[in-house]
Design a protein around this motif. Structure first.
Motif, PDB file in Angstrom:
ATOM      1  N   ASP A  36       0.866  -1.182   0.000  1.00  0.00           N
ATOM      2  CA  ASP A  36       0.000   0.000   0.000  1.00  0.00           C
ATOM      3  C   ASP A  36       0.901   1.230   0.000  1.00  0.00           C
ATOM      4  OD1 ASP A  36      -1.715   2.137   0.541  1.00  0.00           O
ATOM      5  OD2 ASP A  36      -2.942   0.979   1.937  1.00  0.00           O
ATOM      6  N   HIS A  37       1.075   1.836  -1.197  1.00  0.00           N
ATOM      7  CA  HIS A  37       1.956   3.003  -1.326  1.00  0.00           C
ATOM      8  C   HIS A  37       1.502   4.182  -0.469  1.00  0.00           C
ATOM      9  CE1 HIS A  37       3.256   0.946  -5.052  1.00  0.00           C
ATOM     10  NE2 HIS A  37       4.400   1.539  -4.780  1.00  0.00           N
ATOM     11  N   GLU A  38       0.212   4.388  -0.385  1.00  0.00           N
ATOM     12  CA  GLU A  38      -0.311   5.542   0.360  1.00  0.00           C
ATOM     13  C   GLU A  38      -0.012   5.450   1.852  1.00  0.00           C
ATOM     14  OE1 GLU A  38      -4.388   6.371  -0.517  1.00  0.00           O
ATOM     15  OE2 GLU A  38      -4.041   6.287  -2.682  1.00  0.00           O
ATOM     16  N   LYS A  39       0.023   4.245   2.369  1.00  0.00           N
ATOM     17  CA  LYS A  39       0.270   4.049   3.802  1.00  0.00           C
ATOM     18  C   LYS A  39       1.676   3.531   4.083  1.00  0.00           C
ATOM     19  CE  LYS A  39      -4.558   3.384   4.844  1.00  0.00           C
ATOM     20  NZ  LYS A  39      -5.603   2.526   5.374  1.00  0.00           N
ATOM     21  N   ASP A  40       2.522   3.431   3.030  1.00  0.00           N
ATOM     22  CA  ASP A  40       3.892   2.924   3.183  1.00  0.00           C
ATOM     23  C   ASP A  40       3.910   1.604   3.946  1.00  0.00           C
ATOM     24  OD1 ASP A  40       5.022   5.102   1.832  1.00  0.00           O
ATOM     25  OD2 ASP A  40       5.163   6.272   3.664  1.00  0.00           O
ATOM     26  N   SER A  41       3.030   0.690   3.539  1.00  0.00           N
ATOM     27  CA  SER A  41       2.939  -0.556   4.292  1.00  0.00           C
ATOM     28  C   SER A  41       2.986  -1.780   3.396  1.00  0.00           C
ATOM     29  CB  SER A  41       1.659  -0.577   5.126  1.00  0.00           C
ATOM     30  OG  SER A  41       0.523  -0.576   4.296  1.00  0.00           O
ATOM     31  N   VAL A  42       3.394  -2.868   4.027  1.00  0.00           N
ATOM     32  CA  VAL A  42       3.421  -4.184   3.403  1.00  0.00           C
ATOM     33  C   VAL A  42       2.439  -5.042   4.191  1.00  0.00           C
ATOM     34  CG1 VAL A  42       4.845  -6.173   2.830  1.00  0.00           C
ATOM     35  CG2 VAL A  42       5.862  -3.894   2.821  1.00  0.00           C
ATOM     36  N   ASN A  43       1.465  -5.592   3.491  1.00  0.00           N
ATOM     37  CA  ASN A  43       0.467  -6.452   4.114  1.00  0.00           C
ATOM     38  C   ASN A  43       0.776  -7.893   3.720  1.00  0.00           C
ATOM     39  OD1 ASN A  43      -1.423  -4.338   5.209  1.00  0.00           O
ATOM     40  ND2 ASN A  43      -1.299  -3.734   3.081  1.00  0.00           N
ATOM     41  N   LEU A  44       0.897  -8.750   4.723  1.00  0.00           N
ATOM     42  CA  LEU A  44       1.348 -10.123   4.492  1.00  0.00           C
ATOM     43  C   LEU A  44       0.406 -11.152   5.084  1.00  0.00           C
ATOM     44  CD1 LEU A  44       4.613  -8.962   5.932  1.00  0.00           C
ATOM     45  CD2 LEU A  44       4.704 -10.152   3.777  1.00  0.00           C
ATOM     46  N   ILE A  45       0.418 -12.317   4.437  1.00  0.00           N
ATOM     47  CA  ILE A  45      -0.196 -13.508   5.010  1.00  0.00           C
ATOM     48  C   ILE A  45       0.898 -14.564   4.983  1.00  0.00           C
ATOM     49  CG2 ILE A  45      -1.965 -15.289   4.773  1.00  0.00           C
ATOM     50  CD1 ILE A  45      -3.707 -13.179   3.351  1.00  0.00           C
ATOM     51  N   TYR A  46       1.139 -15.189   6.146  1.00  0.00           N
ATOM     52  CA  TYR A  46       2.190 -16.193   6.227  1.00  0.00           C
ATOM     53  C   TYR A  46       1.864 -17.238   7.281  1.00  0.00           C
ATOM     54  CZ  TYR A  46       3.902 -12.964   9.900  1.00  0.00           C
ATOM     55  OH  TYR A  46       4.018 -12.139  10.994  1.00  0.00           O
ATOM     56  N   ASP A  47       2.536 -18.384   7.155  1.00  0.00           N
ATOM     57  CA  ASP A  47       2.323 -19.497   8.073  1.00  0.00           C
ATOM     58  C   ASP A  47       2.747 -19.129   9.495  1.00  0.00           C
ATOM     59  OD1 ASP A  47       1.467 -21.036   5.931  1.00  0.00           O
ATOM     60  OD2 ASP A  47       3.398 -22.033   5.676  1.00  0.00           O
ATOM     61  N   ASP A  48       2.148 -19.813  10.454  1.00  0.00           N
ATOM     62  CA  ASP A  48       2.460 -19.581  11.866  1.00  0.00           C
ATOM     63  C   ASP A  48       3.920 -19.854  12.208  1.00  0.00           C
ATOM     64  OD1 ASP A  48      -0.156 -18.824  12.428  1.00  0.00           O
ATOM     65  OD2 ASP A  48      -0.763 -20.865  12.958  1.00  0.00           O
ATOM     66  N   ASN A  49       4.573 -20.732  11.454  1.00  0.00           N
ATOM     67  CA  ASN A  49       5.959 -21.086  11.770  1.00  0.00           C
ATOM     68  C   ASN A  49       6.978 -20.093  11.198  1.00  0.00           C
ATOM     69  OD1 ASN A  49       5.526 -21.838   9.126  1.00  0.00           O
ATOM     70  ND2 ASN A  49       6.756 -23.687   9.246  1.00  0.00           N
ATOM     71  N   VAL A  50       6.534 -19.100  10.460  1.00  0.00           N
ATOM     72  CA  VAL A  50       7.442 -18.081   9.909  1.00  0.00           C
ATOM     73  C   VAL A  50       7.690 -17.026  10.979  1.00  0.00           C
ATOM     74  CG1 VAL A  50       7.761 -16.305   8.146  1.00  0.00           C
ATOM     75  CG2 VAL A  50       6.658 -18.461   7.549  1.00  0.00           C
ATOM     76  N   ASP A  51       8.950 -16.750  11.235  1.00  0.00           N
ATOM     77  CA  ASP A  51       9.331 -15.745  12.224  1.00  0.00           C
ATOM     78  C   ASP A  51       9.224 -14.356  11.599  1.00  0.00           C
ATOM     79  OD1 ASP A  51      10.378 -14.400  14.391  1.00  0.00           O
ATOM     80  OD2 ASP A  51      12.426 -15.120  14.097  1.00  0.00           O
ATOM     81  N   ARG A  52       8.458 -13.469  12.214  1.00  0.00           N
ATOM     82  CA  ARG A  52       8.278 -12.110  11.695  1.00  0.00           C
ATOM     83  C   ARG A  52       9.620 -11.399  11.519  1.00  0.00           C
ATOM     84  NH1 ARG A  52       7.474  -6.676  13.120  1.00  0.00           N
ATOM     85  NH2 ARG A  52       5.690  -5.691  12.093  1.00  0.00           N
ATOM     86  N   GLU A  53      10.562 -11.694  12.396  1.00  0.00           N
ATOM     87  CA  GLU A  53      11.882 -11.067  12.326  1.00  0.00           C
ATOM     88  C   GLU A  53      12.602 -11.417  11.016  1.00  0.00           C
ATOM     89  OE1 GLU A  53      15.989 -10.652  14.947  1.00  0.00           O
ATOM     90  OE2 GLU A  53      14.263 -11.676  15.798  1.00  0.00           O
ATOM     91  N   LYS A  54      12.359 -12.602  10.510  1.00  0.00           N
ATOM     92  CA  LYS A  54      12.950 -12.988   9.219  1.00  0.00           C
ATOM     93  C   LYS A  54      12.436 -12.067   8.110  1.00  0.00           C
ATOM     94  CE  LYS A  54      13.865 -17.038   6.403  1.00  0.00           C
ATOM     95  NZ  LYS A  54      13.725 -18.497   6.303  1.00  0.00           N
TER      96      LYS A  54
END
Length: 91
Positions: A36-54
Motif C-alpha cells: 500500500d503506497h499511500e500508507k507505506d505498508s506491506v500487508n502479508l499472510i504467512y504461516d504460523d511457523n514463519v518468524d516475523r523477524e525474518k
C-alpha cells in the motif's frame, strides 16, 4: 496463518513494490504480499511457523526498514538500488 501489516520507510514506486514482493514471496511460508503506497505498508499472510523477524530482516536488507527503525543514508541508498532492480524487472 498470520496476517500482518508492516509500515516501512523508503517506499517510492512500483519498482520498490516489485522488489519487495519478489523477495518476500521467496521466504518459505509467505503466501501473500500486498503493498500500500499511500500508507507505506506491506500487508502479508504467512504461516504460523514463519518468524516475523525474518521478514523484517529481509526488508531491512533491501533498504526498507520498519518505520520505527533508524533510516540512515546507507539504507536509503540500498532502497534506491532495490528500486532500480525492480524497475528493470518490470520491463
Amino acid at each position: 496463518m498470520k496476517t500482518d501489516k508492516i509500515t516501512i520507510a523508503n517506499l517510492k514506486c512500483g519498482g520498490c513494490e516489485t522488489t519487495i514482493k519478489k523477495a518476500l514471496l521467496k521466504i518459505e511460508g509467505v503466501s501473500s504480499v500486498k503493498i500500500d503506497h499511500e500508507k507505506d505498508s506491506v500487508n502479508l499472510i504467512y504461516d504460523d511457523n514463519v518468524d516475523r523477524e525474518k521478514i523484517t530482516n529481509k526488508l531491512h536488507a533491501l533498504g526498507y526498514p520498519e518505520a520505527t527503525e533508524e533510516n540512515g543514508l546507507l539504507l536509503q541508498l540500498k532502497s534506491y538500488a532495490s528500486c532500480m532492480l525492480g524497475k528493470i524487472n518490470n520491463l
